[in-house]
Design an enzyme around this catalytic site. Structure first.
Site, short mmCIF file in Angstrom:
data_model
loop_
_atom_site.label_atom_id
_atom_site.label_comp_id
_atom_site.label_asym_id
_atom_site.label_seq_id
_atom_site.Cartn_x
_atom_site.Cartn_y
_atom_site.Cartn_z
N ASP A 44 -26.80 20.13 18.96
CA ASP A 44 -27.79 19.51 19.86
C ASP A 44 -27.14 19.12 21.19
O ASP A 44 -26.10 18.45 21.21
CB ASP A 44 -28.37 18.27 19.16
N ARG A 46 -27.74 16.99 23.27
CA ARG A 46 -27.67 15.56 23.62
C ARG A 46 -26.50 14.84 22.96
O ARG A 46 -26.18 13.71 23.30
CB ARG A 46 -28.99 14.87 23.19
N CYS A 101 -32.66 14.88 14.71
CA CYS A 101 -32.01 16.19 14.55
C CYS A 101 -33.06 17.25 14.17
O CYS A 101 -33.70 17.15 13.13
CB CYS A 101 -30.93 16.10 13.48
ZN ZN Z 1 -29.10 18.07 15.34
#
Ligand code: ZN
Length: 211
Positions: A44, A46, A101
């Site tokens: 991810d 972020r 997530c």
């Molecule tokens: Zn994730």
């Protein structure tokens, strides 16, 4: 969205700043790496390990995949792990999941297809292994809890790998940490730790921290 040229401009500025701070910055980088940490986190965008922990280049060996999963038949992860433990001799391995997530949400809902569907089988197994606890929770809390339980189960899998077991048996200093990153406040919340003395058959489920 940033245009790709901005990345190159930002890189030039970054390199110039490093040189301003320390004229020998890049000479020291060339000399080698001695990171103390291996980070296994989600892909991810972020959850940027170095930035979240203010770790400069050279401080952290990093592996990322969707939903921070550990599979002993994943050559990518296993070669990173082997190099980090046997050559770099990192002292800490962190598995860090995160709030929100997408991979974990997909594992919770089921039905992901393509490569992602195959990849997430491991996370779906975690869901099945903890189905009773998840079903007892209000629907709004299930994803966060699965994020936490997934980190726990992946950490136990990591501890069982031959690389980690051999390091433990050899008396090498090595601690495994299970953390989650909370997108809502920017804080990493530690949940659990495993070392060479931990009985792997009895690792408890962590207290919820993503509440
Ligand atoms: Zn994730």
């Amino acid at each position: 969205m940033r245009e790709y040229k901005h990345l190159l401009l930002a890189n030039k500025a970054w390199a110039a700043e490093r040189l301003e701070e320390r004229p020998d910055y890049f000479e020291r980088q060339i000399a080698g790496q001695q990171p103390e940490f291996l980070w296994i986190g989600c892909s991810d965008s972020r959850v940027a390990a170095g930035q979240l922990t203010n770790t400069p280049p050279g401080g952290m060996f990093i592996h990322r995949n969707v939903a921070n999963l550990v599979n002993e038949d994943d050559l990518n992860l296993m070669s990173v792990l082997e190099y980090a433990v046997t050559v770099l001799k990192v002292r800490h391995i962190i598995i860090c999941g995160h709030h929100g997530c997408g991979g974990i949400n997909a594992a919770l809902e089921g039905g992901a297809t393509g490569y992602l569907g195959k990849w997430l089988r491991n996370a779906e197994q975690v869901r099945r292994d903890h189905q009773e606890e998840l079903d007892a929770l209000p629907e709004s809390q299930r994803a966060n809890r699965l994020v936490e339980l997934n980190v726990r189960d992946q950490l136990v899998r990591l501890a069982r790998t031959s690389v980690v077991q051999d390091a433990f048996a050899a008396g090498q200093t090595l601690y495994l940490h299970g953390w989650v990153y909370d997108l809502r406040d920017g804080l990493i919340k530690p949940m659990m730790e495993i070392d060479s003395t931990t009985p792997l058959g009895e690792v408890p489920r962590p207290q919820p921290v993503l509440v």
